[in-house]
Design an enzyme around this catalytic site. Sequence first.
Site, PDB file in Angstrom:
ATOM      1  N   GLU A 126       0.796  -1.230   0.000  1.00  0.00           N
ATOM      2  CA  GLU A 126       0.000   0.000   0.000  1.00  0.00           C
ATOM      3  C   GLU A 126       0.835   1.289   0.000  1.00  0.00           C
ATOM      4  O   GLU A 126       0.464   2.263   0.646  1.00  0.00           O
ATOM      5  CB  GLU A 126      -0.948   0.008   1.215  1.00  0.00           C
ATOM      6  CG  GLU A 126      -1.923  -1.161   1.188  1.00  0.00           C
ATOM      7  CD  GLU A 126      -2.707  -1.331   2.484  1.00  0.00           C
ATOM      8  OE1 GLU A 126      -3.848  -1.768   2.402  1.00  0.00           O
ATOM      9  OE2 GLU A 126      -2.178  -1.044   3.576  1.00  0.00           O
TER      10      GLU A 126
HETATM   11  C1  TNX Z   1      -4.405  -4.112   4.670  1.00  0.00           C
HETATM   12  S1  TNX Z   1      -2.745  -6.505   4.438  1.00  0.00           S
HETATM   13  C2  TNX Z   1      -3.149  -3.847   5.179  1.00  0.00           C
HETATM   14  C3  TNX Z   1      -3.021  -3.326   6.539  1.00  0.00           C
HETATM   15  C4  TNX Z   1      -4.358  -3.158   7.214  1.00  0.00           C
HETATM   16  C5  TNX Z   1      -5.238  -4.326   6.863  1.00  0.00           C
HETATM   17  C6  TNX Z   1      -6.557  -4.328   7.562  1.00  0.00           C
HETATM   18  C7  TNX Z   1      -1.681  -5.440   4.271  1.00  0.00           C
HETATM   19  C8  TNX Z   1      -0.401  -5.904   3.804  1.00  0.00           C
HETATM   20  N1  TNX Z   1      -1.978  -4.160   4.548  1.00  0.00           N
HETATM   21  O1  TNX Z   1      -2.320  -2.114   6.528  1.00  0.00           O
HETATM   22  O2  TNX Z   1      -4.151  -3.109   8.585  1.00  0.00           O
HETATM   23  O3  TNX Z   1      -5.469  -4.288   5.476  1.00  0.00           O
HETATM   24  O4  TNX Z   1      -7.235  -5.524   7.334  1.00  0.00           O
END
Ligand code: TNX
Length: 584
Positions: free
Chosen positions: A377
Amino acid sequence: MTPRQPVNLTFAITDANTPPGVAAVSTTPSPDPTTGPATDEVPLPTLVQADAATLAQVAERAAGDLLAPPTRHRLADVVPAAQHVEPDPTGDWVLPAEAVIVASADPAALAVAEQLANLLRPATGYPLPVTDATTPEPADGIALVLDDTVDLGAEGYRLGITTNGVRVTASTAAGLFYGVQTLRQLLPAAIESPVPVTERWALPGGTITDAPRFPYRGAMLDVARHFFAVEDVLRVVDHLARYKLNHLHLHLTDDQGWRIAVDSWPKLTTLGGTTEVGGGPGGHYTKADYGRIVTYAADRHITVVPEIDLPGHTNAALVAYPELAPDKIAPPPYTGTEVGFSYVDPADERTYEFVADVLGEVATLTPGPWLHVGGDEAFKVNGEVYTGFVERVQRIVADLGKTVVGWHQLAPAAHLDGRVLQWWGTNGEDPTTAEAVRRGAQLIISPGNHAYLDMKYASDTPIGHDWAGLIDVRKAYDWDPGTHVTGVPSTAVIGVEAPLWTESVTSLADIELLLLPRLPAIAELGWSPRATHDWNGFRDRLAGHGPRWETAGITFHRTPEIPWPSTPAIPGQRRTTPTGVNPT
Ligand code: TNX
């Protein structure tokens, strides 16, 4: 497996005499085609008050009860399911008060023997002295035998129960440790009591030969969104150990807080560690704290995988060191739950000095082979800038002598020998990850819609997310890590991991509520041979763990999917509420 008996299932919403929302469910065996009409019908009329989905579940259960083999032997009642189980009812044995635990004269074997004694002493009240011997024999007690001629891999074990006692054999201390976890589950649930109870400590006779399907079996705890004390983390380690998981991934840094002390960049924790979601005080682990977690986990054959999330999820670092920010201006501390807005400046050499310093110190504190560098992300770092950053970070990790792990967003970056991607997609069609695997990457599988422990069980679960859907126990259990991602052969899958993100999780009870009973489902996918995969069998084996958790004072979600026993392990024991919390 016992031949299945044909049944008729009568399942009807009843007439006007029945209160609204009530249905009658009855199940009877149908006439046996070989012997004519059934003479011993077993009607099972039940009145339930439920919606259609629940009624369907009840009907399925009723049918399952009749269809299931009548007596599954207790020796097979293990989670995760064992590879090979050979019951011998003539070998049943009862642990006597004067039993001795004898282990091979090796410090690692003796350590497991002490762990076993510490598990059994509180509930039994027996002294259970530990001794060593060149050739340990049960002699109406328990023998733990290290034998390097036993060919069950680095983690396998053999457990034999006869009228002469118990023998656990393995070629490693890890194997002995897993044999002990199995032994613990074969004892009555009252063994979990922290105080002595009167019980016949009977064990079912026979032999179990067992070894894991995958070498990497993990869970992740996000200590960044909310901070959790060392003691809480140690308790999570205990839960992992119970189900033969061998990796604890700690998500140590995120926008809301930096949780690991770094001497060369002290403000990461003194400033960046003082916040968390919702505005609480946050916190951080000193190097000694982190060392305690690592050692406690290692004693339980669990490797800690530290994650420093880069280049995104770095707001807390930027608050502490604005020189790392693209505009060199400190952002305000962040206590919300959005993602994807922060990043360290990929165009500034100072960023790579920071990364090398941080990863260097974390590597020094971490005996395990892995360094997880996040990579998810980073919405504002794209294309070649992103892959260029990742490639430099991968190289820094390799130069530290560690193996790089990252979320599957790392996939487009150039391959580096040994690199591992953690796949968290919700749809197994992922050509970019499959391509990275063709270039040599290996995978840890954590599907968002099966393995994410922060997802709610059902819409009324009091905490948790639902962006990847609802995950009840069946959803957590019914998938195969070996074949989940299209185009990825099972040989490229090193294992499975269940992440617990903690935006909505603020206490140990919250952690346990989301962990149990789904963690054992993921553990079984990681450990047990695929041939043992069977929802009905799993559900019934798992049911026996409710009284164990209750006796140990562990919170769990009393989901209606599981046929929890109606009586507690110890008469008069307090029951947990449906959401698993022990009433005060
Ligand atoms: C996605 S899964 C994220 C996290 C959040 C999560 C909540 C991932 C690698 N990144 O930053 O906490 O969703 O479900």
